[in-house]
Scaffold this motif. Sequence first.
Motif, short mmCIF file in Angstrom:
data_model
loop_
_atom_site.label_atom_id
_atom_site.label_comp_id
_atom_site.label_asym_id
_atom_site.label_seq_id
_atom_site.Cartn_x
_atom_site.Cartn_y
_atom_site.Cartn_z
N MET A 51 10.17 8.94 13.65
CA MET A 51 9.30 9.05 12.48
C MET A 51 10.00 8.63 11.19
O MET A 51 9.37 8.13 10.26
CB MET A 51 8.73 10.47 12.36
CG MET A 51 7.71 10.81 13.44
SD MET A 51 6.30 9.68 13.49
CE MET A 51 5.41 10.18 12.03
N GLU A 52 11.31 8.82 11.12
CA GLU A 52 12.06 8.36 9.93
C GLU A 52 12.04 6.84 9.84
O GLU A 52 11.94 6.28 8.75
CB GLU A 52 13.49 8.90 9.95
CG GLU A 52 13.62 10.33 9.47
CD GLU A 52 13.03 10.58 8.08
OE1 GLU A 52 13.34 9.83 7.14
OE2 GLU A 52 12.24 11.53 7.95
N ASP A 53 12.16 6.17 10.97
CA ASP A 53 12.09 4.71 11.02
C ASP A 53 10.71 4.25 10.55
O ASP A 53 10.59 3.30 9.77
CB ASP A 53 12.37 4.25 12.45
CG ASP A 53 12.44 2.74 12.59
OD1 ASP A 53 12.98 2.07 11.67
OD2 ASP A 53 11.98 2.21 13.63
N LEU A 54 9.67 4.94 10.99
CA LEU A 54 8.30 4.63 10.55
C LEU A 54 8.15 4.88 9.06
O LEU A 54 7.56 4.07 8.34
CB LEU A 54 7.29 5.46 11.35
CG LEU A 54 5.82 5.38 10.88
CD1 LEU A 54 5.31 3.95 10.82
CD2 LEU A 54 4.94 6.24 11.80
N LYS A 55 8.73 5.97 8.56
CA LYS A 55 8.61 6.30 7.14
C LYS A 55 9.29 5.23 6.28
O LYS A 55 8.76 4.82 5.25
CB LYS A 55 9.21 7.66 6.84
CG LYS A 55 8.90 8.16 5.43
CD LYS A 55 9.59 9.46 5.09
CE LYS A 55 8.91 10.64 5.68
NZ LYS A 55 9.47 11.92 5.22
N LEU A 56 10.45 4.76 6.71
CA LEU A 56 11.14 3.70 5.98
C LEU A 56 10.30 2.42 5.93
O LEU A 56 10.15 1.80 4.88
CB LEU A 56 12.51 3.42 6.61
CG LEU A 56 13.39 2.40 5.89
CD1 LEU A 56 13.70 2.83 4.46
CD2 LEU A 56 14.67 2.17 6.67
#
Length: 196
Positions: A51-56
């Motif tokens: 989800m952090e990759d998606l948020k970035l």
Amino acid sequence: MARRKTITREQILNAAFQVVATEGFAHFTARNIASKMNCSTQPIYLEFKNMEDLKLALFKKIGDYLENEVFSIPQIGDPLIDMALNYIELAQNQKVLYRAIYMENHNEKDYLNKFSYELFEKNLEASGRFNQLTNQKKHELFTGIWIVATGLASLMSGGILTPERKEIVLLIEKAIDNILKDNNEMLETLLFEKEE
């Protein structure tokens, strides 16, 4: 035979954008994003590491949206003032998105600050009025305009203040003038006012 992908990276980013724009980062979950696309969470994790990759990736999309759809709208013809006016209008017209980006706690503050400062420098150069500024003065100008615009955006989006556009422009222009004044001139003004 491998199954063909039916949900694309771009569709996931669009759904994530919709979640944040309508519900804020508190609802930025794989389940909520998948729900927007009427699918399971599996396609999200096939396209993004986590989800952090998606948020970035989402913040890059938000940056593109802000630069191309929000901050590029001509207002009065001065790129710096136009940027501030567009920021204030974002806070009024897209309240949830504004709060999600600029007020909610998320891990992309560094990206957002870098993006905002680079956009400011681009508009500063386009204005042509401040070519001789030192980096320190540019930073002071950025900070000052940001503070004034954020104060106005917050107060206006909450319905506490309702200044006319010309009053907003005047406030921003005064902030710019005060920031750019020579420190000696500002000191003389303060001393002169005390003597009166």
